[in-house]
Design a protein around this motif. Sequence first.
Motif, PDB file in Angstrom:
ATOM      1  N   GLU A 142       4.990  27.630  -2.219  1.00 16.99           N
ATOM      2  CA  GLU A 142       3.607  28.276  -3.623  1.00 16.99           C
ATOM      3  C   GLU A 142       2.862  28.639  -3.045  1.00 16.99           C
ATOM      4  OE1 GLU A 142       4.730  24.883  -5.978  1.00 16.99           O
ATOM      5  OE2 GLU A 142       6.382  25.079  -6.566  1.00 16.99           O
ATOM      6  N   TRP A 143       1.409  28.025  -2.336  1.00 20.35           N
ATOM      7  CA  TRP A 143       0.973  28.866  -2.024  1.00 20.35           C
ATOM      8  C   TRP A 143       0.801  30.515  -1.674  1.00 20.35           C
ATOM      9  CZ3 TRP A 143      -2.427  31.481   1.224  1.00 20.35           C
ATOM     10  CH2 TRP A 143      -3.899  31.313   1.213  1.00 20.35           C
ATOM     11  N   PHE A 144       1.338  30.300  -0.668  1.00 17.00           N
ATOM     12  CA  PHE A 144       1.445  32.281  -0.105  1.00 17.00           C
ATOM     13  C   PHE A 144       2.139  33.074  -1.286  1.00 17.00           C
ATOM     14  CE2 PHE A 144       0.878  29.813   3.726  1.00 17.00           C
ATOM     15  CZ  PHE A 144       0.269  30.690   4.680  1.00 17.00           C
ATOM     16  N   ALA A 145       2.787  32.251  -2.394  1.00 15.93           N
ATOM     17  CA  ALA A 145       3.721  33.071  -3.501  1.00 15.93           C
ATOM     18  C   ALA A 145       2.666  33.564  -4.207  1.00 15.93           C
ATOM     19  CB  ALA A 145       5.453  32.448  -3.857  1.00 15.93           C
ATOM     20  N   GLU A 146       1.560  32.147  -4.732  1.00 14.70           N
ATOM     21  CA  GLU A 146       0.571  33.041  -5.321  1.00 14.70           C
ATOM     22  C   GLU A 146      -0.060  33.787  -5.262  1.00 14.70           C
ATOM     23  OE1 GLU A 146      -0.188  28.299  -5.908  1.00 14.70           O
ATOM     24  OE2 GLU A 146       0.930  28.312  -7.686  1.00 14.70           O
ATOM     25  N   ARG A 147      -0.377  34.059  -3.575  1.00 11.63           N
ATOM     26  CA  ARG A 147      -1.324  35.213  -3.196  1.00 11.63           C
ATOM     27  C   ARG A 147      -0.781  36.345  -2.773  1.00 11.63           C
ATOM     28  NH1 ARG A 147      -2.657  29.871  -3.504  1.00 11.63           N
ATOM     29  NH2 ARG A 147      -4.843  29.241  -3.884  1.00 11.63           N
ATOM     30  N   GLY A 148       0.561  36.299  -2.770  1.00 11.53           N
ATOM     31  CA  GLY A 148       1.614  37.279  -2.333  1.00 11.53           C
ATOM     32  C   GLY A 148       0.879  37.244  -1.339  1.00 11.53           C
ATOM     33  N   ILE A 149       0.772  36.747   0.041  1.00 15.28           N
ATOM     34  CA  ILE A 149       0.577  36.867   1.546  1.00 15.28           C
ATOM     35  C   ILE A 149       2.124  36.257   2.248  1.00 15.28           C
ATOM     36  CG2 ILE A 149      -0.789  35.726   3.340  1.00 15.28           C
ATOM     37  CD1 ILE A 149      -3.108  35.747   1.340  1.00 15.28           C
ATOM     38  N   ALA A 150       2.188  37.223   3.070  1.00 19.41           N
ATOM     39  CA  ALA A 150       3.114  36.097   3.751  1.00 19.41           C
ATOM     40  C   ALA A 150       3.154  35.216   4.714  1.00 19.41           C
ATOM     41  CB  ALA A 150       3.957  37.592   4.156  1.00 19.41           C
ATOM     42  N   GLU A 151       4.352  34.299   4.232  1.00 18.24           N
ATOM     43  CA  GLU A 151       3.532  33.146   5.693  1.00 18.24           C
ATOM     44  C   GLU A 151       4.446  33.799   7.389  1.00 18.24           C
ATOM     45  OE1 GLU A 151       7.309  30.522   4.047  1.00 18.24           O
ATOM     46  OE2 GLU A 151       6.335  30.412   2.332  1.00 18.24           O
TER      47      GLU A 151
END
Length: 371
Positions: free
Chosen positions: A166-175
């Motif tokens: 969720e953290w990465f999705a909210e910021r639009g950053i690839a995991e």
Amino acid sequence: MASSRAGSRAGGPRRLVGAVVAATAVAALGACSLVGADDGGDAGDDGADDGAASGDGGGTVVLVTHDSFALPDELVAAFEEETGYTLETRAPGDGGALVNQLILTKDAPLGDAVYGIDTTFATRAIAEGVLEPYQAADAVADYAVDDTGSLTAVDMGDVCINVDHEWFAERGIAEPATLEDLTDPAYRDLLVVTNPATSSPGLAFLLATVGAFGEDGWLDYWTALRDNGLKVASGWSDAYYVDFSGPSSEGDRPLVLSYASSPPYEVPEGATDAPTGALLDTCFRQVEYAGVLAGAANPEGARAVVDWLLSPEVQAAIPENMYMYPVTDVELPASWAQFAPLATEPFHVEPDAISANRDAWIEQWTDAVVG
């Protein structure tokens, strides 16, 4: 699920308290023991003598464990009824502390059987002579430490980096996906791991990097992690609950060292997606073993305990009570099949290499990473 409970080794997901973990299970995990006295005191002295005198069932058998041993009361009661023994547990600490205490007390053993010696310390326990050769009849040969027959594999788990989806999705950053990715500046200040000198998951992850980069490259990798804002916690509880940003946690770092079995315990009841996941290309497989202590007052009872830990009933109870994978072919909880797959190719270091280099590697890591 291995000693990270409050600065230990294997505590890992065994102490997870997500929405789906019942309060009773959490209480059992924190209690260190289900039956008998577990404070390392003298409560079992008379019982141990009784067990030694019986020789054929009856009396007390003392199981020395790490501090996350937990099985349902009904399984313990069934063992006691079927064998005639009273099971007492003693927990001197995490997996590393457990082995240290067994070595320090080998001339006057703390108990009869031991559970919780893991991959990272198994060769040390054998070399120090704290174990009597014995394996359960159904021991899984794939997990044998050596040819002495001193340890029986009971459970296993993959120590892996966990990610807050969720953290990465909210910021639009690839995991990230691999160990190499974690050194990318895109993930600066996002990772927290545990100290291999005080945490067995931390030591397992150090070994993962040795397996991945070899003896000539693993330390350079850790230097790159350090320079990319790595945070080091003393134990799993601090890393997961204080520093990690996942649903059960309070921190701001979306990458944490934990286990492949951690994500199911973050899934809200009825949900079909897990808010966290394990990066399966970062894993080291950690196996936990049981054995009979050399000089045990009740060796017959100790052998019965080792056999019991490999029984179908105990193996089936391990995932939801100790948050590790059973080593035998028993059905896993549905949530594990969906949210907790094992790594297909975990990193590996030969037991002899671990035994020969463990202390030096920890010292080198300490000098390079925390100073």
